[in-house]
Each structure stands twice: as C-alpha cells, then as structure tokens.
Design a protein around this motif. Structure first.
Motif, PDB file in Angstrom:
ATOM      1  N   ALA A 154       0.839  -1.206   0.000  1.00 31.47           N
ATOM      2  CA  ALA A 154       0.000   0.000   0.000  1.00 31.47           C
ATOM      3  C   ALA A 154       0.871   1.252   0.000  1.00 31.47           C
ATOM      4  CB  ALA A 154      -0.901  -0.016   1.222  1.00 31.47           C
ATOM      5  N   THR A 155       0.584   2.177  -0.900  1.00 34.91           N
ATOM      6  CA  THR A 155       1.359   3.423  -0.957  1.00 34.91           C
ATOM      7  C   THR A 155       0.433   4.628  -0.960  1.00 34.91           C
ATOM      8  OG1 THR A 155       1.502   3.152  -3.363  1.00 34.91           O
ATOM      9  CG2 THR A 155       3.428   2.490  -2.051  1.00 34.91           C
ATOM     10  N   GLN A 204      12.087  15.740  -7.188  1.00 37.66           N
ATOM     11  CA  GLN A 204      13.448  16.096  -6.768  1.00 37.66           C
ATOM     12  C   GLN A 204      14.124  15.014  -5.937  1.00 37.66           C
ATOM     13  OE1 GLN A 204      12.839  19.783  -4.738  1.00 37.66           O
ATOM     14  NE2 GLN A 204      12.196  20.872  -6.590  1.00 37.66           N
ATOM     15  N   SER A 205      13.481  13.850  -5.800  1.00 40.36           N
ATOM     16  CA  SER A 205      14.030  12.849  -4.887  1.00 40.36           C
ATOM     17  C   SER A 205      15.377  12.294  -5.366  1.00 40.36           C
ATOM     18  CB  SER A 205      13.051  11.690  -4.740  1.00 40.36           C
ATOM     19  OG  SER A 205      13.646  10.704  -3.924  1.00 40.36           O
ATOM     20  N   SER A 235       7.524   2.740   6.992  1.00 42.76           N
ATOM     21  CA  SER A 235       8.655   2.641   6.067  1.00 42.76           C
ATOM     22  C   SER A 235       9.394   1.320   6.258  1.00 42.76           C
ATOM     23  CB  SER A 235       9.608   3.815   6.286  1.00 42.76           C
ATOM     24  OG  SER A 235       8.903   5.016   6.077  1.00 42.76           O
ATOM     25  N   ALA A 236       9.486   0.878   7.506  1.00 44.47           N
ATOM     26  CA  ALA A 236      10.137  -0.411   7.765  1.00 44.47           C
ATOM     27  C   ALA A 236       9.294  -1.551   7.195  1.00 44.47           C
ATOM     28  CB  ALA A 236      10.340  -0.599   9.266  1.00 44.47           C
ATOM     29  N   LEU A 237       7.976  -1.452   7.347  1.00 51.98           N
ATOM     30  CA  LEU A 237       7.091  -2.488   6.792  1.00 51.98           C
ATOM     31  C   LEU A 237       7.261  -2.555   5.274  1.00 51.98           C
ATOM     32  CD1 LEU A 237       4.746  -4.545   7.174  1.00 51.98           C
ATOM     33  CD2 LEU A 237       3.169  -2.650   6.834  1.00 51.98           C
ATOM     34  N   LYS A 238       7.253  -1.377   4.633  1.00 46.33           N
ATOM     35  CA  LYS A 238       7.397  -1.335   3.172  1.00 46.33           C
ATOM     36  C   LYS A 238       8.731  -1.936   2.768  1.00 46.33           C
ATOM     37  CE  LYS A 238       4.347  -0.492   2.245  1.00 46.33           C
ATOM     38  NZ  LYS A 238       2.971  -0.187   2.495  1.00 46.33           N
ATOM     39  N   PHE A 239       9.780  -1.569   3.486  1.00 45.75           N
ATOM     40  CA  PHE A 239      11.126  -2.059   3.138  1.00 45.75           C
ATOM     41  C   PHE A 239      11.180  -3.575   3.225  1.00 45.75           C
ATOM     42  CE2 PHE A 239      15.649  -2.647   3.160  1.00 45.75           C
ATOM     43  CZ  PHE A 239      16.160  -1.558   2.467  1.00 45.75           C
ATOM     44  N   ALA A 328       7.924  12.758   4.105  1.00 44.22           N
ATOM     45  CA  ALA A 328       9.049  11.874   4.434  1.00 44.22           C
ATOM     46  C   ALA A 328       8.713  10.445   4.021  1.00 44.22           C
ATOM     47  CB  ALA A 328       9.346  11.944   5.930  1.00 44.22           C
ATOM     48  N   ASN A 329       7.459  10.068   4.242  1.00 48.38           N
ATOM     49  CA  ASN A 329       7.029   8.714   3.870  1.00 48.38           C
ATOM     50  C   ASN A 329       7.157   8.486   2.363  1.00 48.38           C
ATOM     51  OD1 ASN A 329       5.776   6.190   4.892  1.00 48.38           O
ATOM     52  ND2 ASN A 329       4.208   6.756   3.402  1.00 48.38           N
ATOM     53  N   VAL A 330       6.859   9.508   1.582  1.00 47.77           N
ATOM     54  CA  VAL A 330       6.991   9.390   0.115  1.00 47.77           C
ATOM     55  C   VAL A 330       8.463   9.131  -0.243  1.00 47.77           C
ATOM     56  CG1 VAL A 330       6.852  10.682  -2.062  1.00 47.77           C
ATOM     57  CG2 VAL A 330       4.950  10.774  -0.425  1.00 47.77           C
ATOM     58  N   GLN A 331       9.359   9.880   0.372  1.00 40.57           N
ATOM     59  CA  GLN A 331      10.797   9.654   0.115  1.00 40.57           C
ATOM     60  C   GLN A 331      11.181   8.210   0.451  1.00 40.57           C
ATOM     61  OE1 GLN A 331      12.908  11.262  -1.463  1.00 40.57           O
ATOM     62  NE2 GLN A 331      13.058  13.433  -0.961  1.00 40.57           N
TER      63      GLN A 331
END
Ligand code: F6R
Length: 360
Positions: A154-155, A204-205, A235-239, A328-331
């Motif tokens: 999920a994003t 710009q990322s 972010s840890a879950l996504k990673f 920050a979450n998007v980055q």
C-alpha cells in the motif's frame, strides 16, 4: 496499463498528488474550514473517546490519526484488529470506533468491527472501496477516493487515509470541544498544499541515486517521533515487504532502551524529522552515528543543521509537521522501491503476501 512505469507500485507512488487532491477535494473550504458532506458540524458532539481498528499499513495510518486527535485533546486509542478480536477493548455508548481499511475486506478488521458494534459502539469505516463489506457493516463510511491500488504494498492509500483521517479528526475535535484549535488553519493550509508538495518531492528525490548504498546491509532501522513514529513503522514495513531485507521501525526515544544493542556500522538508520522536537531526534542520530551507523535524514531542505548531522539527506518541502510526515514517507517509499528494484524483487506481488487478507 502501468502507464509507462515498470511497476504498479511506482505508478501508484506517483499517483499520490492526484489521489491526495481527490481525498481533500471539496472537503476543505476556502476559509479553511472542514466540510465533510457525510458529517455536518455536530455529528460527533457525543463522542467521548475514539478507538481506531486496523491492520498493517492501515494500522500505521490509524497511529498517525491518533497523534492528530491527541494534539486536539481527543482521547484516542489504536488497536491492531487481529489483537482486538482476541482481547476487545471495553466500549461505552460514547465510543466511536473507526475502522481503517483500504480494501474494506480485511477479515480481522471486519471481525473487530462486528465485536465493537455488538457491544454498542458507534462504527465508522474509513475505506477506499465503495460497497465494501466495511462500508456496509459500519454505521457510517468516509471514502478516501485514492482510486484502485494494484500493487500489494500500500502506498497512495496510506497518504490518502492520513489526509482524510486528519479532516475527520478536525471535525471530531471541533464537535467535541466546541472550539476550533488555533493550529487548524495551518494544518488545513498544509493539506491543501500537500499534493503540490508531494509532486515536488517526487520530482526532486535523490532516493534512486542513493539506493545502491542500502543493499547488502545487515539491517535497516527507521526512527521517528510524533507522526514520524508511524512513518518509521510504515517505512520499515514497506522495506521488508518488497526488499525481503530486515528492517525495523522504532520510536526514536526507544532506541536506547534496547534496540541500540543491535546497531553497528552495518546498520543503516533512516531518521524522520517533521519539524517537531527535531532536537531530540538529532540526539538519537548522534547515538547511532557514534556506534558507526550511517544515517540518512529525511527533513525539510531548509534545515542545514540536520543535513550536516547526517551522512545522507533526503529533502522535503517545509510544511506543517503532519504533512511533513507524509512527505518523508513518500521519500522512503521511493527508497524501498529503488532498493527492491536493484535486488530484482517481485515488487508488485511480494512472496507470501496478498492484497486483501480475507482470513483471520
Ligand atoms: C502493506 C499492506 C498491508 C495492508 C493490510 C490491511 O503494504 O498493504 O499491510 O495494509 O493488509 O489492509 P486493508 O487496509 O485493506 O484493511
């Protein structure tokens, strides 16, 4: 179908400006008032406490909402729906139970809603899917309008959940307290600017350029405080979901109570800064750097002190802390995506995972 993107996940990450635009459209008036068609002023005046039920990424969105409600003086508790079905929380007739579920079909979440409703709570679903079971079984529903999400991870629905929950929190707070919080105007202004800020962040990322540094490491830690804490967990879950590498999220202040023992020069630490109590998170950055861990800070591009304190820097536009967490979450979505892509993972369909978990 993927609109020129290699994966649905990347497409959906890039759809966030449009999704957020739809999430807030017509729901913030020109004079910075919340207008929720479904919930006119006064709808929630009898609410004493808010319970949020959710799983996975939606659970992190619920934690985010808890922080916003707490800021407004509204008692709120978050429950992992799977745990709630084991040990339901006591409810009274002034408990508003908010189920946060993208699909509206997650079995644990549906079971926990039914338990809460049987015990007399008022229920409200925050969901992406009109006609979903959650939307039908709850007393009320509020739709996040993110559009279909195909990638298992999920994003865009996380961002849209948080934006819509922030508006709901403002409605609840005003109804319960009978007053408008002095911070509300700034928050609503930041939400109005959020689609543009996400666009800027995406354009710009430097996540792609940095990604090679984040492969073949022992582990990655994500730390944050305030709304930066759910961002660290998310972010840890996504990673871990899409890279299959070990990642953990922590409240920044918790590091020294145990996890610090794991930190070595082979641990990458991603530190989320939202503009609130950043000085404390900077101390946590020092703690891990002195153990040799490289730190990637995610913070407003204008914050040179943070940029200098870290090894790498991912910049976001300066804004209200609630919006900063989402940026920050998007980055960090981009970081996970780029690392998973370098590792050749099955990004849209990670092993062992399903988009909608319909078993308890
Ligand atoms: C993670 C992810 C899952 C879901 C969870 C709840 O990327 O997608 O953790 O968030 O299964 O799903 P919903 O929101 O549909 O109830």
């Amino acid at each position: 179908q993927r609109g020129g993107f290699d994966h649905y996940m990347l497409k959906e990450i890039n759809e966030q400006p449009a999704a957020l635009d739809r999430a807030i459209k017509g729901r913030i008036t020109d004079d910075k008032d919340v207008h929720l068609e479904e919930f006119p002023p006064g709808t929630f005046e009898d609410v004493g406490v808010v319970h949020l039920l959710a799983c996975g990424t939606s659970y992190h969105a619920a934690l985010y909402a808890q922080q916003i409600l707490a800021d407004r003086g509204i008692p709120a508790q978050v429950f992992s729906a799977g745990e709630y079905t084991t040990t339901p929380a006591p409810v009274t007739d002034d408990t508003l139970v908010v189920a946060v579920t993208q699909s509206g079909e997650t079995a644990d979440t549906l079971s926990s809603i039914r338990i809460a409703a049987d015990r007399g709570a008022r229920t409200l679903a925050v969901t992406n899917v009109i006609g979903s079971t959650a939307a039908r079984v709850c007393d009320d529903a509020l739709f996040i309008r993110a559009g279909p999400e195909i990638g298992v991870a999920a994003t865009k629905t996380f961002s849209s959940q948080v934006a819509v929950l922030a508006l709901l929190a403002e409605r609840i707070a005003e109804d319960v307290t009978g007053a408008v919080d002095p911070d509300r105007e700034a928050l609503l202004a930041a939400l109005t600017e959020l689609p543009g800020h996400v666009e800027q962040t995406l354009n710009q990322s430097s996540a792609e350029a940095l990604a090679t540094q984040f492969i073949n490491r022992d582990e990655q830690f994500f730390i944050g405080r305030g709304v930066g804490y759910p961002v660290a967990l998310e972010s840890a879950l996504k990673f871990k979901e899409i890279t299959y590498e070990h990642a953990e999220g922590f409240a920044a202040g918790e590091l020294k109570h145990g996890p610090l023992a794991l930190v070595t020069s082979d641990t990458t630490v991603f530190a989320v800064f939202t503009g609130r109590h950043d000085e404390k998170t900077l101390k946590n950055v020092e703690e891990v750097r002195s153990r040799g861990a490289p730190v990637v800070a995610i913070a407003a591009g204008t914050d040179h002190e943070i940029a200098e304190a870290a090894d790498e820097f991912l910049s976001i536009p300066e804004t209200h802390p609630v919006a900063a967490g989402l940026l920050a979450n998007v980055q960090l979505q981009l970081v996970s995506y780029r690392v998973a892509d370098l590792l050749g993972r099955s990004i849209d369909k990670p092993r062992n995972l399903a988009k909608s978990v319909t078993v308890e």
